[in-house]
Write an enzyme that holds these catalytic residues in place. Structure first.
Site, PDB file in Angstrom:
ATOM      1  CD  GLU A  91      -2.529  -0.979   2.718  1.00  0.00           C
ATOM      2  OE1 GLU A  91      -3.047  -2.006   3.148  1.00  0.00           O
ATOM      3  OE2 GLU A  91      -2.577   0.114   3.306  1.00  0.00           O
ATOM      4  CB  CYS A 104       2.420   7.407   3.398  1.00  0.00           C
ATOM      5  SG  CYS A 104       2.696   6.236   4.723  1.00  0.00           S
ATOM      6  CB  CYS A 111       5.438  -5.292   9.667  1.00  0.00           C
ATOM      7  SG  CYS A 111       6.515  -4.358  10.763  1.00  0.00           S
ATOM      8  CB  CYS A 115       2.664  -2.845  16.575  1.00  0.00           C
ATOM      9  SG  CYS A 115       4.383  -2.296  16.573  1.00  0.00           S
ATOM     10  CB  CYS A 118       0.049  -2.130  13.495  1.00  0.00           C
ATOM     11  SG  CYS A 118       0.593  -1.724  11.825  1.00  0.00           S
ATOM     12  CB  CYS A 332      -0.057   1.086   8.377  1.00  0.00           C
ATOM     13  SG  CYS A 332       0.198   2.565   9.294  1.00  0.00           S
TER      14      CYS A 332
HETATM   15  N1  SAH Z   1       7.363   0.414  11.441  1.00  0.00           N
HETATM   16  C1  SAH Z   1       7.449   1.833  11.497  1.00  0.00           C
HETATM   17  C2  SAH Z   1       6.733   2.566  10.401  1.00  0.00           C
HETATM   18  C3  SAH Z   1       5.377   2.118   9.951  1.00  0.00           C
HETATM   19  S1  SAH Z   1       3.976   2.490  10.893  1.00  0.00           S
HETATM   20  C4  SAH Z   1       7.002   2.337  12.854  1.00  0.00           C
HETATM   21  O1  SAH Z   1       6.592   1.534  13.670  1.00  0.00           O
HETATM   22  O2  SAH Z   1       7.128   3.529  13.118  1.00  0.00           O
HETATM   23  C5  SAH Z   1       3.740   4.239  10.906  1.00  0.00           C
HETATM   24  C6  SAH Z   1       3.035   4.709  12.151  1.00  0.00           C
HETATM   25  O3  SAH Z   1       1.638   4.338  12.169  1.00  0.00           O
HETATM   26  C7  SAH Z   1       3.620   4.141  13.436  1.00  0.00           C
HETATM   27  O4  SAH Z   1       3.711   5.136  14.407  1.00  0.00           O
HETATM   28  C8  SAH Z   1       2.586   3.103  13.820  1.00  0.00           C
HETATM   29  O5  SAH Z   1       2.677   2.757  15.171  1.00  0.00           O
HETATM   30  C9  SAH Z   1       1.319   3.807  13.429  1.00  0.00           C
HETATM   31  N2  SAH Z   1       0.125   2.948  13.323  1.00  0.00           N
HETATM   32  C10 SAH Z   1       0.052   1.655  12.932  1.00  0.00           C
HETATM   33  N3  SAH Z   1      -1.212   1.217  12.982  1.00  0.00           N
HETATM   34  C11 SAH Z   1      -1.975   2.256  13.398  1.00  0.00           C
HETATM   35  C12 SAH Z   1      -3.364   2.439  13.630  1.00  0.00           C
HETATM   36  N4  SAH Z   1      -4.220   1.441  13.457  1.00  0.00           N
HETATM   37  N5  SAH Z   1      -3.780   3.663  14.047  1.00  0.00           N
HETATM   38  C13 SAH Z   1      -2.911   4.680  14.214  1.00  0.00           C
HETATM   39  N6  SAH Z   1      -1.596   4.570  14.003  1.00  0.00           N
HETATM   40  C14 SAH Z   1      -1.122   3.371  13.606  1.00  0.00           C
END
Ligand code: SAH
Length: 345
Positions: A91, A104, A111, A115, A118, A332
């Site tokens: 994406e 972006c 990944c 997390c 996510c 994401c």
């Molecule tokens: N792996 C990297 C970059 C990708 S995620 C990182 O962790 O920073 C980019 C940002 O979006 C990160 O801060 C991540 O924690 C956040 N993110 C992921 N899923 C999300 C969601 N459902 N709502 C809000 N932010 C989210």
């Protein structure tokens, strides 16, 4: 098969030399690819015979196939699902700001970070993206929107510091004067907090902006949200961030997704401001974009605004990020999961 977009200008020059071609052909090819030719066969002013011999040598143009392009009339966001040569999907999101368009970019298929809030974590990591596949997201997005894109953030799927070599080459490709010539200051890389790489990144790319996903000032909570915290806990991340900004004089952004009842109490904000007080930093508060699998909910926007005020009262700079593309699965990894059918939409 070799993706021609994985090669930088000096490598393309070597390829041209090996084909007994003048090296300015490399410049023409590079310029053509970065200035919107859909594939290398349509790069102008290069003889077709040369392009054919590149094909014969096994090079391909690596063009991404657009599977979906969801456009939000409301805020001008494009959410694009691309198909790679091996049929994996990624994406890319294009966002509209006052200063222009920002793209972006994803750095991996899936990944490894896991997390819990996510969507990109679902299904784990499939593979790294190559430098050309990352660059192509920018090039293809310009073609799709028909507009120049002046800013780039690596905040899509994947953990960029888990794909460091390819990330570095991608940043240099985008900066190359003969191509997009994007200033390093218009680029941002976001990491889940892989401590040793923060130091290295500060040395290699002192002008590129760094964002660190924090999401809690407390180790118990952060570990629950981000398993990487077991390996690199809050204290180590903050120390690395302090070293980084001392050396680079750059302000770090901390991302903080506000999750209802998990990390959004008054006490959470107090601990966060204590942790960050006096640092050269900025907190980006983002009400969580809920992902069905996780069960978490986002904090109300009005409450998020209060938190920002609270942090500012402590001298910690903070803003609530505009939520772009919410109605088009903007968070994401959501689109890819939806496409694969493991998320009921
Ligand atoms: N792996 C990297 C970059 C990708 S995620 C990182 O962790 O920073 C980019 C940002 O979006 C990160 O801060 C991540 O924690 C956040 N993110 C992921 N899923 C999300 C969601 N459902 N709502 C809000 N932010 C989210």
């Amino acid at each position: 098969m070799m993706n021609i977009k994985d090669y930088d200008l000096s490598e393309l020059k070597e390829i041209m030399v090996s084909l007994k071609e003048p090296s300015y052909r490399a410049v023409q090819l590079f310029e053509g690819l970065y200035k919107g030719a859909p594939d290398f066969m349509s790069v102008k002013n290069i003889p077709k015979t040369l392009l054919n011999s590149l094909l014969e040598k096994g090079f391909h143009e690596g063009t991404l196939e657009v599977l979906r392009d969801q456009y939000s009339e409301k805020d001008g966001t494009h959410k694009i699902l691309f198909r790679l040569k091996d049929a994996e999907t990624i994406e890319t999101v294009v966002m509209k700001y006052k200063y222009g368009l920002s793209v972006c970019v994803s750095s991996q298929v899936g990944c490894l970070m896991g997390c819990t809030f996510c969507a990109s974590a679902i299904g784990g990591k499939v593979r790294n993206l190559s430098p050309g596949e990352m660059a192509d997201q920018v090039i293809s997005s310009e073609r799709i929107t028909g507009e120049r894109i002046g800013h780039m953030v690596v905040m899509g799927m994947g953990e960029p510091f888990d794909n460091y070599e390819n990330l570095s080459k991608f940043l240099r490709l985008l900066h190359e004067e003969k191509g997009k010539n994007m200033s390093y200051r218009n680029m941002t890389v976001s990491t889940a907090g892989i401590v040793p790489m923060i130091k290295r990144f500060g040395e290699d790319f002192p002008q590129v902006n760094l964002a660190i996903s924090l999401h809690s000032a407390k180790d118990e909570v952060r570990t629950m949200l981000m398993p990487i915290n077991k390996r690199y806990p809050v204290g180590e991340v903050i120390n690395a961030a302090k070293d980084y900004s001392e050396k680079t004089k750059r302000r770090i952004t901390f991302e903080y997704a506000l999750i209802k009842g998990v990390n959004d109490s008054q006490k959470d904000m107090e601990e966060l401001s204590r942790l960050l007080k006096g640092m050269l930093c900025h907190v980006n508060l983002i009400p969580l974009n809920p992902v069905k699998e996780s069960g978490y909910k986002g904090t109300e926007r009005s409450e998020a605004e209060n938190f920002a005020l609270f942090l500012k009262g402590f001298g910690v700079e903070a803003t609530v990020r505009r939520q772009l593309g919410k109605e088009i699965d903007g968070a994401c990894g959501q689109l890819r999961v939806a496409e694969k059918g493991s998320l009921s939409v």
